[in-house]
Design a protein around this motif. Structure first.
Motif, PDB file in Angstrom:
ATOM      1  N   LEU A  71       0.804  -1.217   0.000  1.00  0.00           N
ATOM      2  CA  LEU A  71       0.000   0.000   0.000  1.00  0.00           C
ATOM      3  C   LEU A  71       0.841   1.272   0.000  1.00  0.00           C
ATOM      4  CD1 LEU A  71      -2.805  -1.175   2.431  1.00  0.00           C
ATOM      5  CD2 LEU A  71      -2.949  -0.950  -0.052  1.00  0.00           C
ATOM      6  N   SER A  72       2.151   1.138   0.220  1.00  0.00           N
ATOM      7  CA  SER A  72       3.026   2.308   0.120  1.00  0.00           C
ATOM      8  C   SER A  72       3.276   2.698  -1.335  1.00  0.00           C
ATOM      9  CB  SER A  72       4.372   2.026   0.810  1.00  0.00           C
ATOM     10  OG  SER A  72       5.150   1.099   0.057  1.00  0.00           O
ATOM     11  N   LYS A  73       2.945   1.801  -2.260  1.00  0.00           N
ATOM     12  CA  LYS A  73       3.151   2.090  -3.682  1.00  0.00           C
ATOM     13  C   LYS A  73       1.958   2.876  -4.225  1.00  0.00           C
ATOM     14  CE  LYS A  73       6.935  -0.371  -3.671  1.00  0.00           C
ATOM     15  NZ  LYS A  73       8.250   0.301  -3.668  1.00  0.00           N
ATOM     16  N   CYS A  74       2.104   3.440  -5.412  1.00  0.00           N
ATOM     17  CA  CYS A  74       1.048   4.265  -5.983  1.00  0.00           C
ATOM     18  C   CYS A  74      -0.145   3.404  -6.395  1.00  0.00           C
ATOM     19  CB  CYS A  74       1.564   5.068  -7.169  1.00  0.00           C
ATOM     20  SG  CYS A  74       1.958   4.091  -8.624  1.00  0.00           S
ATOM     21  N   ASP A  75      -1.320   4.037  -6.460  1.00  0.00           N
ATOM     22  CA  ASP A  75      -2.546   3.298  -6.738  1.00  0.00           C
ATOM     23  C   ASP A  75      -2.517   2.584  -8.081  1.00  0.00           C
ATOM     24  OD1 ASP A  75      -3.603   4.003  -4.320  1.00  0.00           O
ATOM     25  OD2 ASP A  75      -5.102   5.404  -5.104  1.00  0.00           O
ATOM     26  N   TRP A  76      -1.883   3.194  -9.105  1.00  0.00           N
ATOM     27  CA  TRP A  76      -1.831   2.562 -10.422  1.00  0.00           C
ATOM     28  C   TRP A  76      -1.210   1.175 -10.303  1.00  0.00           C
ATOM     29  CZ3 TRP A  76       0.953   0.287 -14.234  1.00  0.00           C
ATOM     30  CH2 TRP A  76       0.521   0.398 -15.557  1.00  0.00           C
ATOM     31  N   GLU A 119      -8.194   5.188 -12.165  1.00  0.00           N
ATOM     32  CA  GLU A 119      -6.940   5.780 -11.715  1.00  0.00           C
ATOM     33  C   GLU A 119      -6.055   6.157 -12.898  1.00  0.00           C
ATOM     34  OE1 GLU A 119      -3.649   7.129  -9.580  1.00  0.00           O
ATOM     35  OE2 GLU A 119      -5.764   6.944  -9.054  1.00  0.00           O
ATOM     36  N   HIS A 120      -6.029   5.325 -13.920  1.00  0.00           N
ATOM     37  CA  HIS A 120      -5.225   5.618 -15.106  1.00  0.00           C
ATOM     38  C   HIS A 120      -5.701   6.908 -15.765  1.00  0.00           C
ATOM     39  CE1 HIS A 120      -2.662   4.592 -18.554  1.00  0.00           C
ATOM     40  NE2 HIS A 120      -3.664   5.023 -19.325  1.00  0.00           N
ATOM     41  N   ALA A 121      -7.021   7.099 -15.860  1.00  0.00           N
ATOM     42  CA  ALA A 121      -7.566   8.306 -16.474  1.00  0.00           C
ATOM     43  C   ALA A 121      -7.210   9.552 -15.669  1.00  0.00           C
ATOM     44  CB  ALA A 121      -9.080   8.179 -16.618  1.00  0.00           C
ATOM     45  N   ARG A 122      -7.109   9.411 -14.370  1.00  0.00           N
ATOM     46  CA  ARG A 122      -6.793  10.541 -13.491  1.00  0.00           C
ATOM     47  C   ARG A 122      -5.317  10.898 -13.526  1.00  0.00           C
ATOM     48  NH1 ARG A 122      -4.109  11.829  -9.599  1.00  0.00           N
ATOM     49  NH2 ARG A 122      -3.216   9.737  -9.469  1.00  0.00           N
ATOM     50  N   ALA A 123      -4.453   9.887 -13.695  1.00  0.00           N
ATOM     51  CA  ALA A 123      -3.014  10.074 -13.530  1.00  0.00           C
ATOM     52  C   ALA A 123      -2.386  10.792 -14.718  1.00  0.00           C
ATOM     53  CB  ALA A 123      -2.336   8.722 -13.328  1.00  0.00           C
ATOM     54  N   SER A 124      -1.346  11.569 -14.427  1.00  0.00           N
ATOM     55  CA  SER A 124      -0.550  12.200 -15.476  1.00  0.00           C
ATOM     56  C   SER A 124       0.401  11.163 -16.077  1.00  0.00           C
ATOM     57  CB  SER A 124       0.255  13.351 -14.886  1.00  0.00           C
ATOM     58  OG  SER A 124       1.215  12.848 -13.952  1.00  0.00           O
ATOM     59  N   ARG A 171       1.805   7.757 -14.331  1.00  0.00           N
ATOM     60  CA  ARG A 171       1.634   6.423 -14.923  1.00  0.00           C
ATOM     61  C   ARG A 171       2.984   5.712 -15.037  1.00  0.00           C
ATOM     62  NH1 ARG A 171      -2.341   8.222 -19.953  1.00  0.00           N
ATOM     63  NH2 ARG A 171      -4.163   8.797 -18.672  1.00  0.00           N
ATOM     64  N   ASP A 172       4.013   6.456 -15.414  1.00  0.00           N
ATOM     65  CA  ASP A 172       5.336   5.845 -15.528  1.00  0.00           C
ATOM     66  C   ASP A 172       5.839   5.397 -14.159  1.00  0.00           C
ATOM     67  OD1 ASP A 172       7.325   5.252 -17.641  1.00  0.00           O
ATOM     68  OD2 ASP A 172       8.648   6.401 -16.335  1.00  0.00           O
ATOM     69  N   GLN A 173       5.543   6.186 -13.132  1.00  0.00           N
ATOM     70  CA  GLN A 173       5.894   5.758 -11.776  1.00  0.00           C
ATOM     71  C   GLN A 173       5.110   4.523 -11.393  1.00  0.00           C
ATOM     72  OE1 GLN A 173       8.341   7.027  -9.683  1.00  0.00           O
ATOM     73  NE2 GLN A 173       7.849   5.145  -8.549  1.00  0.00           N
ATOM     74  N   GLY A 174       3.871   4.433 -11.871  1.00  0.00           N
ATOM     75  CA  GLY A 174       3.083   3.234 -11.627  1.00  0.00           C
ATOM     76  C   GLY A 174       3.751   1.988 -12.178  1.00  0.00           C
ATOM     77  N   VAL A 175       4.304   2.101 -13.378  1.00  0.00           N
ATOM     78  CA  VAL A 175       5.012   0.961 -13.970  1.00  0.00           C
ATOM     79  C   VAL A 175       6.232   0.612 -13.125  1.00  0.00           C
ATOM     80  CG1 VAL A 175       6.322   0.195 -15.981  1.00  0.00           C
ATOM     81  CG2 VAL A 175       4.152   1.409 -16.285  1.00  0.00           C
ATOM     82  N   THR A 176       6.974   1.619 -12.694  1.00  0.00           N
ATOM     83  CA  THR A 176       8.145   1.381 -11.842  1.00  0.00           C
ATOM     84  C   THR A 176       7.730   0.682 -10.549  1.00  0.00           C
ATOM     85  OG1 THR A 176       9.298   3.321 -12.734  1.00  0.00           O
ATOM     86  CG2 THR A 176      10.020   2.512 -10.581  1.00  0.00           C
TER      87      THR A 176
END
Length: 322
Positions: free
Chosen positions: A156-161, A217-222, A226-231
């Protein structure tokens, strides 16, 4: 078998509200109780397997006797239940958090996610019950290594994406495992098999909600988010693989200590390797390679991001499938 399927959105429906509503209707229709519907006064039959061969990879261990292979499937099955209890700790917490984002808006979405939270709590209670039942009959010394609250905090410390991507992956592979391997295998213990029938029915709705919320969440994210989500997703997969490595080694050693005969060092090493293959297949590769998850992530991630994900998964996939 009345569970909903993980469907694509229907054209011309209200974008998400109708899909939330359908999960509520299905949740009401298939609602089950641990004692009344699942356990029904039964206990495990230790003359039967728990895990099907397609998930356990035990047939690769040709030097095991049928009794030894059956015991190893029971060790794996005990961990399989504990792993779902582990991940549902964070999934329940995330579903509760997501419900609050709808609480003063879309009441249908709010109800759907509150129901999901309640069902995830019920699943955790069921799997804790199974662990107690297995512990009463199996030899002492089994240990489930990861601590659920610590793992939940880390996820849960990671981003929602990333968290929602991982959650969809888990809930899709739980369905795939049941449909392709558990349900068709007539040799499995009936109680253990029923547990995952009822689990599958509710997880079918949860996967729909996961996809809706991930897309939201994807639609909301810049683009940078989104790239941080992949990381973060790549990091989470690495964390899952770390848990898998730790637990597969512990389970292999437990099996060797209690299989009833002295195994050679070569056989012990082979059991460790096959257990890791099996657990990597069960908890990482089978979900990542599932058709529906692959379709969704390919739609949401860029080609460069997909290449990053593929490179991170490559060594795990290669080991699990060779």
């Amino acid at each position: 078998m009345e569970a909903a399927t993980l469907e694509r959105p229907v054209r011309n429906e209200r974008p998400s509200t109708d899909r939330y509503a359908r999960t509520i209707e299905a949740s009401k229709r298939i609602r089950w109780d641990i004692d009344r519907d699942v356990i029904r006064g039964r206990n495990f039959d230790f003359d039967r397997k728990f895990m099907p061969d397609g998930l356990s990879k035990i047939p690769l261990l040709t030097f095991l006797s049928p009794r030894e292979a059956r015991f190893l499937s029971q060790v794996q099955g005990r961990t399989y239940a504990n792993m779902f209890a582990l991940v549902e700790r964070y999934i329940g917490a995330k579903a509760s958090e997501l419900s609050r984002s709808h609480s003063l808006g879309d009441q249908i979405a709010f109800e759907a996610l509150v129901r999901m939270t309640d069902e995830e709590l019920k699943h955790q209670a069921l799997f804790r019950r199974l662990e107690r039942m297995a512990g009463e009959r199996m030899p002492a010394g089994y240990a489930f290594k990861p601590e659920p609250d610590d793992v939940a905090r880390a996820v849960l410390s990671k981003c929602d994406w990333a968290v929602l991507a991982l959650t969809l992956d888990i809930e899709i592979f739980s369905q795939a495992h049941y449909r392709s391997s558990i349900e068709p295998d007539a040799q499995l213990d009936p109680l253990w098999k029923d547990v995952f029938l009822f689990h599958w029915k509710e997880e079918s709705q949860h996967a729909i909600l996961d996809e809706i919320e991930w897309r939201r969440e994807h639609a909301r994210a810049s683009a940078p988010e989104r790239d941080q989500g992949v990381t973060d997703l790549i990091a989470l997969v690495g964390d899952v693989d770390g848990i898998v490595q730790m637990q597969s080694a512990a389970d292999a050693d437990y099996f060797v200590a209690h299989c009833g005969r002295r195994l050679s060092d070569t056989e012990h090493a082979r059991i460790r390797d096959v257990m890791l293959k099996a657990y990597r297949w069960q908890y990482v590769v089978s979900g990542a390679q599932g058709t529906r998850f692959a379709e969704v992530i390919a739609e949401l991630a860029t080609p460069d991001q997909m290449q990053r994900i593929g490179a991170a998964l490559g060594p795990i996939v290669e080991h699990a499938t060779t």
